[in-house]
Design an enzyme around this catalytic site. Structure first.
Site, PDB file in Angstrom:
ATOM      1  N   GLU A  54       0.807  -1.223   0.000  1.00 36.75           N
ATOM      2  CA  GLU A  54       0.000   0.000   0.000  1.00 36.75           C
ATOM      3  C   GLU A  54       0.838   1.269   0.000  1.00 36.75           C
ATOM      4  O   GLU A  54       0.435   2.295  -0.542  1.00 36.75           O
ATOM      5  CB  GLU A  54      -0.962   0.019   1.193  1.00 36.75           C
ATOM      6  CG  GLU A  54      -2.121  -0.962   1.079  1.00 36.75           C
ATOM      7  CD  GLU A  54      -1.802  -2.328   1.683  1.00 36.75           C
ATOM      8  OE1 GLU A  54      -0.618  -2.580   1.989  1.00 36.75           O
ATOM      9  OE2 GLU A  54      -2.727  -3.135   1.852  1.00 36.75           O
ATOM     10  N   PHE A 116     -11.649  -7.011  13.585  1.00 38.70           N
ATOM     11  CA  PHE A 116     -10.591  -7.496  12.718  1.00 38.70           C
ATOM     12  C   PHE A 116     -10.245  -6.443  11.664  1.00 38.70           C
ATOM     13  O   PHE A 116     -11.132  -5.905  11.008  1.00 38.70           O
ATOM     14  CB  PHE A 116     -11.019  -8.804  12.041  1.00 38.70           C
ATOM     15  CG  PHE A 116      -9.980  -9.317  11.076  1.00 38.70           C
ATOM     16  CD1 PHE A 116      -8.741  -9.734  11.534  1.00 38.70           C
ATOM     17  CD2 PHE A 116     -10.227  -9.361   9.722  1.00 38.70           C
ATOM     18  CE1 PHE A 116      -7.767 -10.183  10.663  1.00 38.70           C
ATOM     19  CE2 PHE A 116      -9.262  -9.816   8.835  1.00 38.70           C
ATOM     20  CZ  PHE A 116      -8.023 -10.224   9.308  1.00 38.70           C
ATOM     21  N   GLN A 117      -8.982  -6.178  11.507  1.00 36.38           N
ATOM     22  CA  GLN A 117      -8.470  -5.159  10.581  1.00 36.38           C
ATOM     23  C   GLN A 117      -9.112  -3.793  10.795  1.00 36.38           C
ATOM     24  O   GLN A 117      -9.330  -3.042   9.853  1.00 36.38           O
ATOM     25  CB  GLN A 117      -8.619  -5.623   9.124  1.00 36.38           C
ATOM     26  CG  GLN A 117      -7.707  -6.812   8.816  1.00 36.38           C
ATOM     27  CD  GLN A 117      -7.522  -7.071   7.335  1.00 36.38           C
ATOM     28  OE1 GLN A 117      -8.407  -6.809   6.538  1.00 36.38           O
ATOM     29  NE2 GLN A 117      -6.353  -7.590   6.959  1.00 36.38           N
ATOM     30  N   LYS A 166     -17.596  -0.493   5.555  1.00 40.87           N
ATOM     31  CA  LYS A 166     -18.072  -1.452   4.572  1.00 40.87           C
ATOM     32  C   LYS A 166     -19.590  -1.377   4.378  1.00 40.87           C
ATOM     33  O   LYS A 166     -20.094  -1.475   3.254  1.00 40.87           O
ATOM     34  CB  LYS A 166     -17.662  -2.859   4.996  1.00 40.87           C
ATOM     35  CG  LYS A 166     -17.819  -3.891   3.895  1.00 40.87           C
ATOM     36  CD  LYS A 166     -17.212  -5.228   4.290  1.00 40.87           C
ATOM     37  CE  LYS A 166     -17.310  -6.221   3.126  1.00 40.87           C
ATOM     38  NZ  LYS A 166     -16.744  -7.532   3.486  1.00 40.87           N
ATOM     39  N   MET A 484      24.457   8.621   2.385  1.00 46.05           N
ATOM     40  CA  MET A 484      24.319   9.893   3.086  1.00 46.05           C
ATOM     41  C   MET A 484      24.582   9.699   4.579  1.00 46.05           C
ATOM     42  O   MET A 484      25.154  10.567   5.239  1.00 46.05           O
ATOM     43  CB  MET A 484      22.936  10.490   2.827  1.00 46.05           C
ATOM     44  CG  MET A 484      22.809  11.953   3.201  1.00 46.05           C
ATOM     45  SD  MET A 484      24.010  13.004   2.368  1.00 46.05           S
ATOM     46  CE  MET A 484      23.086  13.548   0.937  1.00 46.05           C
TER      47      MET A 484
END
Lengths: 587, 172
Positions: A54, A116-117, A166, A484
């Site tokens: 993602e 969940f999630q 949802k 760096m």
């Protein structure tokens, strides 16, 4: 028979995205967004690019947005989907990139239950977005989507999150078109105050040692601003510099260009900033990478600051003439005022100022000692630039030494051809950003200049390149170090290279092949040109693993805590100028 | 900082008119904590139900430059309609309400009542050994009242934080 009431949330969402002109969405499915994916499946107006992580979806949308000037669009699921997107959102926030990120959420009945999630996405993303929404009622959905796009692209652009439970995606509701949405409180000021603009113009006409300092705001403002910036340069004859984000806002081939400003900017740009008597900051924000030590920043100048974001003004540096407004509108007014009042620059003073600047230029601050045995990273970028410039490539970078060398040695004559993570400095930005640009411009040469460490932070996107047949060219400057970090350890920590060397790296050629791409390794300067040509001419994605001299540092450098006139010019300066105690704590 | 700004810190009362929507207070508080600004007091309540507006009153302190930054940052929040610096933009009335619980018997109890009377605090609850006083006024007056109650059996204080409004005819 279809009636407005018959649409479910997912249908409304797709309809709103279509009306907003969204053609591409970068995303990754999951439980909470299944109804949306079902709608995507049923249509073919909206192209979905399936990324492999993602974070990469967000960077890809940034690359898409920065290269096109359109709003990038992202779709991820709830919980880990949205938390993975967070780095990209903050990156877009700091670099003022317009974006709408749709995140799935658990059904409204489960919010707050540690489902969940589930993640508190609006809570987590509040400080790293321009604005965010949680849509709890399907009848608010269309309005929120239109509002989100408006907020993302107007004023100072930025990322906007819409969190979508949802059940809202399956509930039936009403669609509202774009035209019916008007924002109550968010009304960005685009026209600058005319009196201030007149004051600025007079100040510029009276200047003896002026400098124009362009930032990413010029590019964000749009094509009109980009044209007007060049006009202003021509009209005044003033020397100009650009920030990392502003590269390409005015063509680098313009003889009045002094190079980039700031920590790794050129000697002439930094000394001109330090010694000027009038500074015109246009769409930039006096970032700490630009100013160095603020108390010693351009001590003798009157400063004009054009910015659409009032909070950027007097934040780091106090200015004399603040102008809040859109760069395009303000420059238009400024040029009109200049002409109407028949203002002229002080030609004599300007000539003498140019003589001083030419003296600084003659120092040739980007000079480096080339080698026949080892590929110098600067040389690699120079060759890449020379061999590709006719194709007008889009260049993305990761973050680190290679990024600074790219900024110094690649020249940008066109805006939106330079994609880099400036404010947040996100390693792993380049590959997905290049991917996003390649989606927008499938026939264009898109090169990601990378380090061997940065590239591995989103290397999984090689699979996306293969699946979408995107011919991104990956040009790795491989010095086996977090370069760096190593440079700072050398300069500030007595050469104790704590954890900045990686003994193990993948075989990048085999890695390319594993992902169905092609690759080549090159370690001899004499073979570099041929390798670059092979990279460009081989169809499809390509990794060129360029083994470079690991000991090179980026110069010039303003050490942390130092002023513009305290630059380190090269290795010979390092020993004489130990960094200050104050500088040690700065980043 | 180029050294041109005034380094002295001042106390400012800022009124912010916002959409009354979930998360708006979190945005404001997050802005203060995230950017390291002070909050001395903060109050919020709906003030115009029909327009769905809430008013937040924030007392903060900082240099002139920081206070300007705070106002600019607040104005940048999407649901913010208006930001007014009541301290800078003219005279304003500031009030705070406190409920103060004092427990004691005998002379101390009598003394607490006497002081409450001087401060025009109201007794809103009483038992044989305690009072709850309600006092309204400027914050320094409430501070003074609480200080005086300390040796007289002060056990609990609840304060609303400052609310403020500009003097004169002009609305926010």
């Amino acid at each position: 028979m279809s009636h407005d009431h018959d649409l479910n949330g997912a249908e409304i969402l797709l309809k709103a995205l279509t009306e907003q002109g969204v053609e591409v969405v970068f995303g990754y499915p999951g439980g909470a967004v299944l109804p949306i994916y079902d709608e995507i499946f049923k249509q073919n107006r909206l192209r979905h690019i399936l990324v492999r992580h993602e974070q990469a979806a967000v960077h890809a949308a940034e690359g898409y947005a920065r290269s096109t000037g359109k709003v990038g669009c992202v779709l991820v699921t709830s919980g880990p989907g949205s938390t993975n997107a967070v780095t990209g959102l903050l990156d877009a926030m700091l670099d003022s990139t317009p974006m709408v990120c749709l995140t799935g959420q658990v059904p409204t009945s489960l919010i707050g239950n540690d489902a969940f999630q589930e993640a508190d996405t609006t809570g987590i993303t509040r400080p790293c977005t321009k604005h965010n929404y949680l849509v709890k009622d399907v009848n608010d959905l269309a309005r929120v989507v239109h509002e989100a796009f408006y907020v993302a692209k107007t004023g100072r652009p930025g990322p906007v999150v819409i969190d979508l439970p949802k059940d809202v995606m399956t509930a039936k509701g009403k669609y509202v078109g774009i035209g019916k949405v008007r924002h109550k409180s968010y009304i960005p000021k685009v026209k600058g105050d005319l009196e201030r603009i007149e004051e600025a113009a007079s100040l510029m006409a009276s200047a003896k040692k002026p400098i124009l300092y362009f930032g990413g705001g010029v590019i964000n403002s749009g094509n009109a601003a980009i044209d007007l910036a060049s006009k202003l340069v021509k009209l005044t004859g003033f020397p100009f510099t650009q920030t990392l984000m502003g590269l390409g806002s005015v063509p680098a081939s313009n003889p009045q260009f002094l190079g980039m400003v700031g920590m790794h900017g050129t000697y002439e740009a930094n000394l001109a900033m330090h010694g000027c008597d009038v500074m015109v900051c246009i769409g930039a924000r006096f970032d700490d990478r630009v100013t160095g030590k603020t108390s010693a920043f351009s001590p003798h100048s009157k400063k004009i600051h054009i910015d659409i974001d009032p909070s950027s003004i007097n934040k780091n540096i106090m200015v004399d003439v603040p102008i809040v407004g859109d760069v395009g509108h303000v420059l238009e007014d400024m040029i009109r005022v200049w002409k109407a009042k028949q203002l002229h620059v002080d030609e004599k003073a300007l000539k003498s100022w140019w003589r001083t600047i030419d003296g600084w230029r003659s120092k040739d601050c980007l000079r480096y000692a080339n080698s026949k045995k080892l590929i110098k990273p600067q040389y690699a970028i120079e060759r890449l630039y020379e061999l590709t410039k006719d194709r007008d490539p889009i260049i993305a970078t990761e973050v680190g030494q290679h990024q600074m060398w790219a900024a110094q040695f690649a020249k940008f004559d066109v805006a939106r051809h330079w994609l880099t993570s400036g404010g947040l400095g996100t390693m792993g930005f380049g590959l997905p950003a290049a991917m996003g640009a390649q989606v927008a411009f499938p026939d264009k040469l898109v090169v990601n200049i990378a380090g061997e460490s940065s590239i591995q932070m989103n290397i999984q996107e090689m699979a996306t390149l293969a699946q979408e047949r995107l011919a991104v060219k990956i040009f790795i400057l491989n010095n086996q170090y977090l370069g760096m970090v190593r440079q700072w350890q050398e300069l500030l920590h007595g050469g104790r290279y704590a954890e900045s060397h990686m003994d193990v790296h993948p075989d990048f050629v085999k890695l390319a092949e594993a992902y169905g791409a092609k690759g080549r390794r090159v370690d001899k300067p004499a073979e570099l040109d041929a390798a670059i040509m092979e990279m460009i001419e081989t169809p499809g994605a390509f990794i060129l693993d360029v083994r470079t001299d690991a000991s090179e540092n980026v110069f010039p450098m303003i050490p942390a805590g130092a002023a513009h006139n305290e630059m380190l010019m090269g290795p010979e300066d390092e020993a004489e100028n130990p960094s200050s105690e104050d500088g040690m704590v700065l980043v | 900082m180029t050294g041109k700004h005034h380094p002295h810190k001042h106390r400012h009362t800022i009124a912010v008119l916002v959409d009354n929507e979930p998360g708006v207070l979190a945005r404001v508080i997050g802005l203060f904590s995230g950017r390291g600004y002070n909050i001395e007091s903060l109050t919020v309540a709906e003030v115009a139900a029909r327009e769905n507006l809430s008013r937040i009153t924030i007392v903060t302190s900082g240099t002139a430059q920081i206070v300007e930054q705070i106002k600019a940052q607040l104005s940048r929040l999407v649901p913010v309609h208006k930001v007014v610096d009541l301290t800078k933009d003219g005279p304003a009335v500031e009030r705070e309400l406190a409920l103060v619980k004092v427990v004691g018997i005998g002379e101390k109890r009598v003394e607490s009542l006497r002081i409450a009377d001087i401060f025009r605090a109201r007794t809103v609850d009483a038992t044989n050994e305690s009072f709850v006083f309600e006092i309204v006024g400027r914050s320094d007056k409430i501070d003074a009242f609480i200080n005086l109650m300390e040796p007289l059996g002060l056990v609990d204080v609840s304060r609303t934080g400052v609310v403020a409004i500009a003097r004169g005819t002009q609305p926010l």
